[in-house]
Enzyme design. Structure first.
Site, PDB file in Angstrom:
ATOM      1  N   ARG A 100       0.542  -1.102  -0.280  1.00 31.81           N
ATOM      2  CA  ARG A 100       0.237   0.151   0.309  1.00 31.81           C
ATOM      3  C   ARG A 100       1.149   1.152   0.115  1.00 31.81           C
ATOM      4  O   ARG A 100       0.545   2.778  -0.594  1.00 31.81           O
ATOM      5  CB  ARG A 100      -1.030  -0.244   1.493  1.00 31.81           C
ATOM      6  CG  ARG A 100      -1.896  -1.036   1.145  1.00 31.81           C
ATOM      7  CD  ARG A 100      -3.014  -1.615   2.709  1.00 31.81           C
ATOM      8  NE  ARG A 100      -3.554  -2.407   2.761  1.00 31.81           N
ATOM      9  CZ  ARG A 100      -4.601  -2.214   3.219  1.00 31.81           C
ATOM     10  NH1 ARG A 100      -4.688  -1.106   4.143  1.00 31.81           N
ATOM     11  NH2 ARG A 100      -5.548  -3.961   3.531  1.00 31.81           N
ATOM     12  N   GLU A 171     -10.667  -2.003  -5.208  1.00 33.36           N
ATOM     13  CA  GLU A 171     -11.211  -0.500  -4.190  1.00 33.36           C
ATOM     14  C   GLU A 171     -10.297   0.743  -3.833  1.00 33.36           C
ATOM     15  O   GLU A 171      -9.109   0.292  -4.046  1.00 33.36           O
ATOM     16  CB  GLU A 171     -11.862  -1.642  -2.674  1.00 33.36           C
ATOM     17  CG  GLU A 171     -12.438  -0.807  -2.094  1.00 33.36           C
ATOM     18  CD  GLU A 171     -12.173  -1.312  -0.518  1.00 33.36           C
ATOM     19  OE1 GLU A 171     -11.344  -1.996   0.271  1.00 33.36           O
ATOM     20  OE2 GLU A 171     -13.121  -1.163   0.419  1.00 33.36           O
TER      21      GLU A 171
END
Ligand SMILES: CC[C@H]1O[C@@H](n2cnc3c(N)ncnc32)[C@H](O)[C@@H]1O
Length: 483
Positions: A100, A171
């Site tokens: 991330r 997402e």
């Protein structure tokens, strides 16, 4: 190039793409024609976008867990267990925290150490390091559609790899994966980077492959007023639609008051439709996702199942297309596959018992829908004004000015002047509105609701209520009553 809410031209997109694919060696595995050919072979029942269309048409609420571990074989075993033993309708791959933050070297260390240790030492699946080859292995081993779930401000390489691997949903968004997930990444950069991710989906759409995009609804998951999360969801829907996304799931994280949560989903779907149609995107298909309680969980597993069941019931009564499932290990950390499957079975049992039932309209429900829409409209209209008609530039300005303000966000680009608290029925209200340009009647409504609680609890309406509310569910209650 100045930030604007305009579809990237193919030249702009492909010139950016050359650099994106160099961020890690696995980027070289991504061949667009090969990816198109591979995606065209994805059967309808394994396409996230198509399965959501079918669920909405049939009035069903689908159950999806979160799940991710470091190594491919173990991750496959986990996902197969969740679809076989849990009954999951849709599958995730929750991506690890290093990925991330684009810290792929540390991912590699995590993978190597996990192999040595014989267990996952990462808190999710490192999809970039595993590359197209590894992600296709995962996709080919499971029966259900698969989606990348994460919290990545710069998800460009991750998006390239997962979509080339048959993962038909992603997402995130330029706001929802910045404000709750980053400390000092500029809003302008994340909006640009997510325009890229959406433009990639738009490109596949132009090849006849529909992929799903899902802005991250809950944001900080801590007393976020429904109109704040709905405003962010609608903005990300508009930005995605401009880049050619035609299949969008807008989301919301459970706050706990049943009527307000159902009103939030109904207002979200209606107002997303209203704004997409008004701004020229009638072709975009909208579904909704309800996230089960995102705040502190009770450690006691029986109590945790109580929280999970109420979340599932709310999703069903709201008519959400999808519900994101929590597990009885939420208070402890990464769940075992058994605990994860239990959360899914609890949820599906609840959904089945309520199948076809919806919360009927009532004066209370109508009022909550009306107030959420009015609050959301104040923010969205103000975004347009400060953006001089451009939603991308308006979003950057709106956060700078505190027009949109997400509670308890780590980002230094968030004003942090707004403060929420629950009213006497547990609905989340605005204790302080900061610079959010609400009309006086909205400010008065929220104040009156909080005064009711103050009177009931015989205490001043102060930030202490907010603090008490934050710890309440973990202690077994919704409202943080004075001890
Ligand atoms: C959005 C945050 C939530 O995602 C969930 N989560 C994060 N990583 C994992 C994971 N690796 N497996 C299962 N659940 C996970 C967990 O419920 C957490 O509260």
């Amino acid at each position: 190039m100045e930030l604007k809410n305009k579809k990237l031209t193919e030249d702009e997109f492909f010139s950016l793409r050359k650099e994106v694919l160099t961020h890690w060696p696995t980027g070289q595995e991504v061949d667009l024609q090969d990816a198109v050919d591979y995606l065209k072979k994805v059967p309808a029942e394994k396409n996230f976008a198509l399965k959501l269309r079918k669920a909405k048409e049939e009035g069903l609420t689908l159950a999806q867990p979160r799940a991710g571990v470091a190594l491919i074989e173990e991750h496959i075993a986990l996902l197969k267990y969740l679809e076989d033993e849990g009954g999951a309708d849709l599958l995730p791959s929750t991506i690890d925290s290093y990925t991330r933050q684009n810290r792929y070297p540390e991912c590699q260390i995590g993978i190597d150490e996990s192999m040595k240790a014989g267990r996952s030492l990462l808190n999710g699946f490192p999809a970039v390091n595993h590359g197209v080859k590894g992600c296709r292995q995962v996709y080919e081993a499971i029966r259900n559609p698969i989606q990348a779930r994460h919290g990545t401000p710069d998800a460009r390489l991750l998006s390239e790899i997962i979509h080339a691997s048959g993962w038909t949903s992603n997402e995130g968004g330029g706001i929802s994966y910045n404000i709750p997930y980053a400390k000092s990444v500029s809003m302008e950069k994340t909006i640009r980077d997510w325009q890229y991710c959406d433009r990639l989906v738009g490109f596949y759409n132009e090849q006849g492959i529909e992929l799903n995009r899902e802005p991250f609804g809950p944001l900080t998951g801590t007393l976020v007023p429904p109109s704040i999360s709905n405003t962010v969801a609608i903005l990300e829907a508009l930005l995605a639609a401009e880049q050619g996304v035609t299949n969008l799931t807008v989301g919301y994280g459970q706050c706990g008051n049943l009527i307000q949560d159902i009103a939030a989903i109904r207002a979200l779907e209606e107002q997303t439709r209203e704004y997409l149609d008004h701004f020229g995107y009638p072709q975009v298909f909208i579904t909704t996702v309800f996230h089960q309680w995102m705040g502190g969980f009770p450690a006691d597993e029986a109590k945790a199942f109580g929280v999970i069941s109420v979340g599932a019931a709310t999703a069903a009564l709201a008519g959400a297309t999808k519900v994101i499932v929590k597990t009885p290990h939420e208070a402890l950390g990464i769940p075992t596959k058994e605990a994860n499957a239990q959360g899914i079975r609890d949820t599906i049992m609840t959904l089945n018992l309520l199948k076809g039932q919806r919360m009927p309209m009532s004066p209370e429900l109508a009022k909550e829908i009306q107030i959420i829409k009015a609050e959301t409209r104040c923010m969205l209209q103000s975004v347009l004004e400060v953006g001089k008609g451009d939603f991308a530039r308006g979003t950057v300005e709106a956060f700078k000015l505190g027009i949109i303000d997400v509670p308890f966000a780590p980002s230094k680009y968030n004003a942090g002047k707004m403060m929420p608290a629950r009213d006497n029925q547990g609905a989340v209200r605005y204790l302080m509105t900061g610079n959010i340009p609400f009309t006086q009647d909205i400010i008065d409504f929220n104040k009156e609701k909080l005064m009711e609680r103050g009177k009931f609890e015989n205490r001043e309406v102060t930030f202490q209520m907010t603090v008490d509310d934050i710890f309440a569910v973990g202690k077994g209650n919704l409202i943080g009553r004075p001890e």
